[in-house]
Design a protein around this motif. Sequence first.
Motif, PDB file in Angstrom:
ATOM      1  N   LYS A  10       0.815  -1.214   0.000  1.00 54.82           N
ATOM      2  CA  LYS A  10       0.000   0.000   0.000  1.00 54.82           C
ATOM      3  C   LYS A  10       0.848   1.263   0.000  1.00 54.82           C
ATOM      4  CE  LYS A  10      -3.571   2.378   2.723  1.00 54.82           C
ATOM      5  NZ  LYS A  10      -4.320   2.837   1.531  1.00 54.82           N
ATOM      6  N   ILE A  11       1.866   1.331   0.878  1.00 51.38           N
ATOM      7  CA  ILE A  11       2.662   2.555   0.973  1.00 51.38           C
ATOM      8  C   ILE A  11       3.469   2.785  -0.302  1.00 51.38           C
ATOM      9  CG2 ILE A  11       4.693   1.502   2.058  1.00 51.38           C
ATOM     10  CD1 ILE A  11       3.165   4.949   2.883  1.00 51.38           C
ATOM     11  N   ALA A  12       3.933   1.690  -0.922  1.00 51.90           N
ATOM     12  CA  ALA A  12       4.698   1.833  -2.163  1.00 51.90           C
ATOM     13  C   ALA A  12       3.813   2.388  -3.279  1.00 51.90           C
ATOM     14  CB  ALA A  12       5.291   0.489  -2.575  1.00 51.90           C
ATOM     15  N   LEU A  13       2.610   1.840  -3.396  1.00 54.23           N
ATOM     16  CA  LEU A  13       1.718   2.263  -4.477  1.00 54.23           C
ATOM     17  C   LEU A  13       1.137   3.655  -4.226  1.00 54.23           C
ATOM     18  CD1 LEU A  13      -0.143  -1.114  -5.098  1.00 54.23           C
ATOM     19  CD2 LEU A  13       1.657  -0.092  -6.510  1.00 54.23           C
ATOM     20  N   ASP A  14       0.838   3.949  -2.959  1.00 57.24           N
ATOM     21  CA  ASP A  14       0.219   5.237  -2.649  1.00 57.24           C
ATOM     22  C   ASP A  14       1.216   6.396  -2.654  1.00 57.24           C
ATOM     23  OD1 ASP A  14      -2.136   3.888  -2.292  1.00 57.24           O
ATOM     24  OD2 ASP A  14      -2.221   4.111  -0.109  1.00 57.24           O
ATOM     25  N   GLN A  15       2.472   6.135  -2.247  1.00 62.42           N
ATOM     26  CA  GLN A  15       3.414   7.225  -2.030  1.00 62.42           C
ATOM     27  C   GLN A  15       4.697   7.114  -2.856  1.00 62.42           C
ATOM     28  OE1 GLN A  15       2.684   9.907  -0.380  1.00 62.42           O
ATOM     29  NE2 GLN A  15       0.785   9.244   0.570  1.00 62.42           N
ATOM     30  N   HIS A  16       5.376   5.975  -2.783  1.00 63.74           N
ATOM     31  CA  HIS A  16       6.672   5.854  -3.468  1.00 63.74           C
ATOM     32  C   HIS A  16       6.534   5.984  -4.987  1.00 63.74           C
ATOM     33  CE1 HIS A  16       9.362   4.466  -0.135  1.00 63.74           C
ATOM     34  NE2 HIS A  16       8.191   4.177   0.420  1.00 63.74           N
ATOM     35  N   VAL A  17       5.610   5.233  -5.568  1.00 63.07           N
ATOM     36  CA  VAL A  17       5.483   5.238  -7.035  1.00 63.07           C
ATOM     37  C   VAL A  17       5.133   6.626  -7.573  1.00 63.07           C
ATOM     38  CG1 VAL A  17       4.194   4.299  -8.995  1.00 63.07           C
ATOM     39  CG2 VAL A  17       4.982   2.768  -7.179  1.00 63.07           C
ATOM     40  N   PRO A  18       4.127   7.325  -7.012  1.00 65.75           N
ATOM     41  CA  PRO A  18       3.855   8.687  -7.505  1.00 65.75           C
ATOM     42  C   PRO A  18       5.028   9.643  -7.295  1.00 65.75           C
ATOM     43  CG  PRO A  18       1.995   7.868  -6.221  1.00 65.75           C
ATOM     44  CD  PRO A  18       3.111   6.896  -6.012  1.00 65.75           C
ATOM     45  N   ALA A  19       5.742   9.508  -6.180  1.00 72.03           N
ATOM     46  CA  ALA A  19       6.882  10.401  -5.926  1.00 72.03           C
ATOM     47  C   ALA A  19       7.980  10.204  -6.959  1.00 72.03           C
ATOM     48  CB  ALA A  19       7.427  10.159  -4.519  1.00 72.03           C
ATOM     49  N   SER A 116       7.549  11.783   7.896  1.00 72.47           N
ATOM     50  CA  SER A 116       6.809  12.831   8.601  1.00 72.47           C
ATOM     51  C   SER A 116       7.665  14.068   8.855  1.00 72.47           C
ATOM     52  CB  SER A 116       6.260  12.298   9.921  1.00 72.47           C
ATOM     53  OG  SER A 116       5.212  11.369   9.677  1.00 72.47           O
ATOM     54  N   ARG A 117       8.984  13.924   8.856  1.00 67.82           N
ATOM     55  CA  ARG A 117       9.846  15.105   8.999  1.00 67.82           C
ATOM     56  C   ARG A 117       9.746  16.013   7.782  1.00 67.82           C
ATOM     57  NH1 ARG A 117      15.508  12.874  11.726  1.00 67.82           N
ATOM     58  NH2 ARG A 117      14.650  12.579  13.826  1.00 67.82           N
ATOM     59  N   MET A 118       9.263  15.462   6.663  1.00 65.20           N
ATOM     60  CA  MET A 118       9.114  16.247   5.449  1.00 65.20           C
ATOM     61  C   MET A 118       7.739  16.890   5.349  1.00 65.20           C
ATOM     62  SD  MET A 118      12.020  16.071   4.087  1.00 65.20           S
ATOM     63  CE  MET A 118      13.495  15.084   3.798  1.00 65.20           C
ATOM     64  N   ALA A 119       6.898  16.708   6.377  1.00 65.84           N
ATOM     65  CA  ALA A 119       5.600  17.374   6.378  1.00 65.84           C
ATOM     66  C   ALA A 119       5.798  18.886   6.299  1.00 65.84           C
ATOM     67  CB  ALA A 119       4.821  17.001   7.640  1.00 65.84           C
ATOM     68  N   GLN A 120       4.826  19.556   5.717  1.00 64.05           N
ATOM     69  CA  GLN A 120       5.013  20.959   5.315  1.00 64.05           C
ATOM     70  C   GLN A 120       5.319  21.915   6.467  1.00 64.05           C
ATOM     71  OE1 GLN A 120       2.291  22.537   2.328  1.00 64.05           O
ATOM     72  NE2 GLN A 120       1.422  20.492   2.118  1.00 64.05           N
ATOM     73  N   ALA A 121       4.799  21.633   7.660  1.00 62.22           N
ATOM     74  CA  ALA A 121       4.963  22.596   8.748  1.00 62.22           C
ATOM     75  C   ALA A 121       6.071  22.231   9.726  1.00 62.22           C
ATOM     76  CB  ALA A 121       3.638  22.744   9.504  1.00 62.22           C
ATOM     77  N   VAL A 122       6.782  21.135   9.492  1.00 61.13           N
ATOM     78  CA  VAL A 122       7.814  20.707  10.440  1.00 61.13           C
ATOM     79  C   VAL A 122       8.979  21.690  10.467  1.00 61.13           C
ATOM     80  CG1 VAL A 122       9.525  18.918  10.943  1.00 61.13           C
ATOM     81  CG2 VAL A 122       7.161  18.285  10.413  1.00 61.13           C
ATOM     82  N   ALA A 123       9.491  22.068   9.308  1.00 56.81           N
ATOM     83  CA  ALA A 123      10.616  23.015   9.272  1.00 56.81           C
ATOM     84  C   ALA A 123      10.247  24.364   9.896  1.00 56.81           C
ATOM     85  CB  ALA A 123      11.121  23.192   7.840  1.00 56.81           C
ATOM     86  N   PRO A 124       9.073  24.947   9.584  1.00 55.44           N
ATOM     87  CA  PRO A 124       8.700  26.192  10.266  1.00 55.44           C
ATOM     88  C   PRO A 124       8.543  26.026  11.777  1.00 55.44           C
ATOM     89  CG  PRO A 124       7.374  25.904   8.285  1.00 55.44           C
ATOM     90  CD  PRO A 124       8.148  24.633   8.484  1.00 55.44           C
ATOM     91  N   ALA A 125       8.043  24.869  12.215  1.00 53.13           N
ATOM     92  CA  ALA A 125       7.904  24.617  13.649  1.00 53.13           C
ATOM     93  C   ALA A 125       9.272  24.555  14.314  1.00 53.13           C
ATOM     94  CB  ALA A 125       7.142  23.315  13.878  1.00 53.13           C
ATOM     95  N   LYS A 126      10.208  23.875  13.687  1.00 56.03           N
ATOM     96  CA  LYS A 126      11.564  23.787  14.225  1.00 56.03           C
ATOM     97  C   LYS A 126      12.192  25.173  14.331  1.00 56.03           C
ATOM     98  CE  LYS A 126      16.053  21.600  13.390  1.00 56.03           C
ATOM     99  NZ  LYS A 126      16.811  20.637  12.531  1.00 56.03           N
ATOM    100  N   ALA A 127      12.005  25.982  13.309  1.00 55.97           N
ATOM    101  CA  ALA A 127      12.566  27.334  13.312  1.00 55.97           C
ATOM    102  C   ALA A 127      11.950  28.175  14.424  1.00 55.97           C
ATOM    103  CB  ALA A 127      12.351  27.991  11.956  1.00 55.97           C
ATOM    104  N   TRP A 128      10.628  28.045  14.630  1.00 54.38           N
ATOM    105  CA  TRP A 128       9.952  28.843  15.662  1.00 54.38           C
ATOM    106  C   TRP A 128      10.424  28.443  17.055  1.00 54.38           C
ATOM    107  CZ3 TRP A 128       6.618  28.375  19.846  1.00 54.38           C
ATOM    108  CH2 TRP A 128       5.981  29.545  20.258  1.00 54.38           C
ATOM    109  N   MET A 257       0.934  14.793   0.559  1.00 48.03           N
ATOM    110  CA  MET A 257       1.490  14.358  -0.718  1.00 48.03           C
ATOM    111  C   MET A 257       2.848  14.976  -1.046  1.00 48.03           C
ATOM    112  SD  MET A 257      -0.491  12.022  -1.487  1.00 48.03           S
ATOM    113  CE  MET A 257       0.243  11.581  -3.071  1.00 48.03           C
ATOM    114  N   GLY A 258       3.325  15.895  -0.256  1.00 48.24           N
ATOM    115  CA  GLY A 258       4.656  16.441  -0.503  1.00 48.24           C
ATOM    116  C   GLY A 258       5.768  15.708   0.222  1.00 48.24           C
TER     117      GLY A 258
END
Length: 303
Positions: A10-19, A116-128, A257-258
């Motif tokens: 499931k994870i390969a088809l849902d995430q790896h292949v599209p990426a 999950s470290r690549m989630a969109q708000a993780v880097a801004p949270a770390k910076a804050w 999806m990012g």
Amino acid sequence: MKVALVGIGKIALDQHVPAIAGSEDWDLACTVSRNGRVEGVQAFTDIHQMLAERPDVTVVSLALPPVPRFVAAQAALSAGRHVMLEKPPGATLAEVQSLQQIAKEAGLSLYTTWHSRMAQAVAPAKAWLADKVVTAARITWREDVRKWHPGQDWVFEPGGMGVFDPGINALSILTEILPGPVHLQSAELEFPSNRQTPIAARLTFSGNVLADFDWRQVGPQTWDIAVETTSGRLDLRMGGNVLEVDGKPVAGENTIMGEYPALYARMAELVRAGRSEVDLAPMIHVADAMTLGRRLTTDAFQF
């Protein structure tokens, strides 16, 4: 670069292949799986055969369950291929450290990915949080195992990690954003009477940090991290993709999806730079929970 994707679930088809398909860095050259396939892509059922017949494949991405992953990773590294590991990077800390040594001696890139470290708000949270004094933090990570791992009994077998399969995602974010380290002090682990890994866990860390993991939540899923500081409160929602500060939206978007495109972009950087990136901090917390955790027995679980 040509990449082989090993473990077509499931994870390969849902995430790896599209990426991979959406990246200019990668070409999905082939797959390895006992049953799964990707339409239009050469399929193998044995990794050793793939390595022998496709010397043009320079990178192997492993999306297998944790227990069989070491053998596949060792084979790929021994054949001179760079290796990318789905989270958690292995069934044990020692085997990942062994892979790290093999990669280092061979001059190959090894990447322990934490999507999950690549989630969109993780880097801004770390910076804050970087210059803040943290006074408390709470993780609430509750989801439905039947939705995300339908019929996959391996998650409840030794090495499958149980509720720590999603919980380690939260721990990967926590260890990324906090300005200082924490360590586990105690844990309660709920094991279904017919299963070998926990379906729920409550963890207490130093620094007034708590975590509540549960795999029995139906309906809306909860992936939240709240951090209290002397300068205000930070909330990461939707698995790290939405950031709020003092109740106000600051950054991010409600989509996951990012995450995997960012992982593959990072792997491309590592290969080109001749570097590895191995971080075991989230996995160490899980190992500590298994060591310190008080075992509680709960109702039997069936898919």
